[in-house]
Enzyme design. Structure first.
Site, PDB file in Angstrom:
ATOM      1  N   TRP A 105       0.882  -1.189   0.000  1.00 45.44           N
ATOM      2  CA  TRP A 105       0.000   0.000   0.000  1.00 45.44           C
ATOM      3  C   TRP A 105       0.905   1.220   0.000  1.00 45.44           C
ATOM      4  O   TRP A 105       1.639   1.459   0.959  1.00 45.44           O
ATOM      5  CB  TRP A 105      -0.899   0.026   1.234  1.00 45.44           C
ATOM      6  CG  TRP A 105      -1.844   1.200   1.191  1.00 45.44           C
ATOM      7  CD1 TRP A 105      -1.530   2.523   1.334  1.00 45.44           C
ATOM      8  CD2 TRP A 105      -3.262   1.175   0.951  1.00 45.44           C
ATOM      9  NE1 TRP A 105      -2.650   3.317   1.205  1.00 45.44           N
ATOM     10  CE2 TRP A 105      -3.730   2.511   0.974  1.00 45.44           C
ATOM     11  CE3 TRP A 105      -4.178   0.141   0.722  1.00 45.44           C
ATOM     12  CZ2 TRP A 105      -5.069   2.839   0.785  1.00 45.44           C
ATOM     13  CZ3 TRP A 105      -5.522   0.482   0.540  1.00 45.44           C
ATOM     14  CH2 TRP A 105      -5.948   1.815   0.576  1.00 45.44           C
TER      15      TRP A 105
ATOM     16  N   GLU B 136       7.667  -1.274   1.590  1.00 44.39           N
ATOM     17  CA  GLU B 136       7.598  -0.914   3.006  1.00 44.39           C
ATOM     18  C   GLU B 136       8.496  -1.881   3.781  1.00 44.39           C
ATOM     19  O   GLU B 136       8.436  -3.093   3.529  1.00 44.39           O
ATOM     20  CB  GLU B 136       6.178  -1.094   3.542  1.00 44.39           C
ATOM     21  CG  GLU B 136       5.106  -0.307   2.846  1.00 44.39           C
ATOM     22  CD  GLU B 136       3.732  -0.967   3.015  1.00 44.39           C
ATOM     23  OE1 GLU B 136       3.143  -0.865   4.092  1.00 44.39           O
ATOM     24  OE2 GLU B 136       3.258  -1.595   2.057  1.00 44.39           O
TER      25      GLU B 136
ATOM     26  N   ASP C  93       9.513   3.003   1.742  1.00 45.20           N
ATOM     27  CA  ASP C  93       8.370   3.805   2.190  1.00 45.20           C
ATOM     28  C   ASP C  93       8.183   3.546   3.687  1.00 45.20           C
ATOM     29  O   ASP C  93       7.662   2.511   4.087  1.00 45.20           O
ATOM     30  CB  ASP C  93       7.135   3.374   1.374  1.00 45.20           C
ATOM     31  CG  ASP C  93       5.845   4.037   1.853  1.00 45.20           C
ATOM     32  OD1 ASP C  93       5.881   4.788   2.846  1.00 45.20           O
ATOM     33  OD2 ASP C  93       4.803   3.786   1.215  1.00 45.20           O
TER      34      ASP C  93
ATOM     35  N   GLN D  17       4.694   4.403   7.916  1.00 45.49           N
ATOM     36  CA  GLN D  17       4.223   3.945   9.231  1.00 45.49           C
ATOM     37  C   GLN D  17       5.360   3.556  10.158  1.00 45.49           C
ATOM     38  O   GLN D  17       5.225   3.614  11.370  1.00 45.49           O
ATOM     39  CB  GLN D  17       3.300   2.742   9.049  1.00 45.49           C
ATOM     40  CG  GLN D  17       2.076   3.078   8.245  1.00 45.49           C
ATOM     41  CD  GLN D  17       0.934   2.120   8.481  1.00 45.49           C
ATOM     42  OE1 GLN D  17       0.916   1.343   9.427  1.00 45.49           O
ATOM     43  NE2 GLN D  17      -0.048   2.161   7.603  1.00 45.49           N
TER      44      GLN D  17
ATOM     45  N   LYS E 163       3.016   9.846   7.492  1.00 48.09           N
ATOM     46  CA  LYS E 163       2.168   9.777   8.691  1.00 48.09           C
ATOM     47  C   LYS E 163       2.837  10.189   9.999  1.00 48.09           C
ATOM     48  O   LYS E 163       2.419  11.122  10.663  1.00 48.09           O
ATOM     49  CB  LYS E 163       1.686   8.348   8.862  1.00 48.09           C
ATOM     50  CG  LYS E 163       0.807   7.848   7.734  1.00 48.09           C
ATOM     51  CD  LYS E 163       0.512   6.399   7.939  1.00 48.09           C
ATOM     52  CE  LYS E 163      -0.365   5.812   6.842  1.00 48.09           C
ATOM     53  NZ  LYS E 163      -1.776   6.155   6.945  1.00 48.09           N
TER      54      LYS E 163
ATOM     55  N   ARG F 158      -4.011  -4.727  13.261  1.00 47.12           N
ATOM     56  CA  ARG F 158      -2.806  -3.891  13.271  1.00 47.12           C
ATOM     57  C   ARG F 158      -2.863  -3.079  14.551  1.00 47.12           C
ATOM     58  O   ARG F 158      -3.754  -2.241  14.706  1.00 47.12           O
ATOM     59  CB  ARG F 158      -2.807  -2.937  12.077  1.00 47.12           C
ATOM     60  CG  ARG F 158      -2.695  -3.642  10.760  1.00 47.12           C
ATOM     61  CD  ARG F 158      -2.435  -2.665   9.659  1.00 47.12           C
ATOM     62  NE  ARG F 158      -3.554  -1.768   9.403  1.00 47.12           N
ATOM     63  CZ  ARG F 158      -3.478  -0.688   8.643  1.00 47.12           C
ATOM     64  NH1 ARG F 158      -2.323  -0.350   8.101  1.00 47.12           N
ATOM     65  NH2 ARG F 158      -4.526   0.059   8.406  1.00 47.12           N
TER      66      ARG F 158
END
Ligand SMILES: Cc1ncc(COP(=O)(O)O)c(C=O)c1O
Length: 445
Positions: free
Chosen positions: A145, A218, A251, A254, A280, A414
């Site tokens: 994502w 990620e 990336d 998070q 974020k 999560r």
């Protein structure tokens, strides 16, 4: 013009207005049926007087909890002195943040572009990779994502590919290395990630038209179900990139800024990406993102006329927030705190697993933890219904949880509380989860 809705309680009117006037943007998902009035620290407070523990840090962003006093103070001060500028102008908060971010990163990552959202940062990174390599093909994980804008969405495979017409030519997926559900097996029955990675790139090489620009991944796949690639994986992936003249873009939307117990998740792997994207957690809930790269790549991009001129690039207001986020993370040693709290959470979850057979797997790092529910531990069979039941029951009991439900994968919670959470708050969340799993398994079976 729509006629106003009358004769309803204020809450009913709120939902009638929401149903009538809001675009639903969450795919098959619905809005959480609570009217959130305010938030502080690890809690949300509803208009009806309920207190809800926030185990998702808002949208996995509020690493300092909600309305952290120093962030509130920074916003108040900055908005009153310098809010927004013509995009070609600079201010001190922007240059300070760029310099300070470089100070948290290994060489040669020292040049930053400050933006607003995760998708935007990936868009800018992919655009830069294409320009400097002169190529256009982009590789990412099949459970990825990276956001909802064009290039980011083209590299997103976990959801949302169908129904929006063609993606750009040259986007390819490789399998995500999921140790709990291995697809390539060693003789011991474990994930053979090397063979899986070789296979993935064999497929890429077969499909490529000879224009491989970059791989974007990620370090811990979050929306893909908290999949943590094994140690050694990213070094091997970087090698695959190097062999093909591709850039590696990590990336860390998070995982960046202490969430996993390190300032950046890639530190565990001994690799340094060519381009790093942050979002974020960098604004701790406010819209701030960054693309960070080496002076060499930035120079090449500039020489080729790199253009990413947006309305909110280098905005002083959110840059000031980013500086405060760095202040608090450093002063309060929230990297160490994430490790300690992560260990506490893990012990609590292990205890739940010992008592609830539906807990199939616990994984993740620091305060980014995944709990996979299964209805049968031996077959690892999952049930969307069970995950939805547990999520609903948690909310009734005062805990906000997020579950990822993807085809072929069970429901994976999560868990990502603010790094400022206390052990008592984590214990409260664990107790609710315990009860919710117990109640839901009893109803479900
Ligand atoms: C790893 C990752 N990258 C990018 C994004 C997109 O960020 P945004 O929603 O801010 O555009 C997300 C959002 O969930 C994400 O998890």
């Amino acid at each position: 013009m729509a006629a106003p809705i009358t004769d309803l309680s204020t809450a009913d009117r709120f939902w009638a207005d929401a149903d009538r006037h809001l675009v639903r943007y969450a795919g098959a998902g619905d809005f959480t049926r609570e009217i959130i009035d305010h938030a502080a620290g690890s809690y949300l407070f509803t208009e009806s007087g309920r207190r809800i523990l926030d185990f998702t840090s808002g949208q996995m962003s509020a690493i300092l909890g909600h309305s952290h006093p120093e962030i509130v103070e920074t916003v108040r001060r900055q908005i009153g002195s310098l809010d927004h500028l013509f995009s070609g102008m600079l201010s001190r908060p922007v240059v300070d943040l760029a310099r300070r971010l470089a100070g948290t990163l290994p060489s040669p990552l020292e040049k930053a572009l400050l933006l607003t959202t995760g998708a935007e940062s990936n868009e800018a990174a992919i655009r830069m990779a294409k320009l400097v390599t002169g190529k256009h093909e982009i590789v990412s994980f099949a459970r990825s994502w990276h956001g909802m804008t064009q290039a980011a969405a083209n590299a997103t495979y976990s959801a949302g590919r169908k129904g929006y017409g063609p993606t750009a030519p040259g986007n390819f997926a490789i399998p995500a290395p999921n140790s709990y559900r291995p697809d390539f097996l060693t003789p011991e029955g474990e994930l053979d990630w090397r063979r899986q990675l070789d296979f993935g790139f064999e497929m890429i090489d077969a499909q490529s038209v000879g224009s491989l620009a970059a791989c974007i991944v990620e370090p811990v796949l979050s929306s893909g179900g908290i999949i943590e690639p094994p140690a050694g994986y990213f070094a091997a992936l970087q090698e695959k990139c190097r062999e093909r003249g591709m850039l590696l873009i990590l990336d860390e939307a998070q995982t960046g800024l202490c969430r996993t117990g390190n300032w950046y998740a890639f530190e565990r792997d001994g690799v340094v990406p060519d381009i790093l994207t942050l979002s974020k957690t960098l604004g701790a809930g406010l819209p701030l993102a960054a693309v960070i790269t080496s002076a060499e790549i930035e120079q090449e991009a500039h020489d080729r006329g790199y253009l990413f001129f947006t309305t909110h690039v280098a905005d002083p207001l959110v840059a000031a927030v980013g500086n405060t986020v760095l202040d608090v993370l450093t002063r309060d040693r929230l990297d160490e705190r994430a490790t300690e709290l992560g260990a506490f959470l893990r012990r609590g979850l292990d205890d739940l697993a010992a008592r609830h057979p539906v807990v199939g797997d616990i994984r993740g790092r620091g305060l980014l933890v995944g709990v996979e529910l299964v209805v049968d531990r031996a077959t690892k069979r999952s049930s969307d219904e069970l995950g939805a039941l547990v999520t609903r029951r948690c909310l009734e009991l005062g805990l906000h949880m997020n579950i990822v439900q993807l085809p072929g994968m069970g429901g994976v919670f999560r868990i990502a509380p603010p790094l400022t959470a206390t052990e008592d708050e984590l214990a409260e969340g664990l107790a609710v989860l315990d009860q919710a799993i117990g109640d839901s398994s009893a109803r479900w079976s």
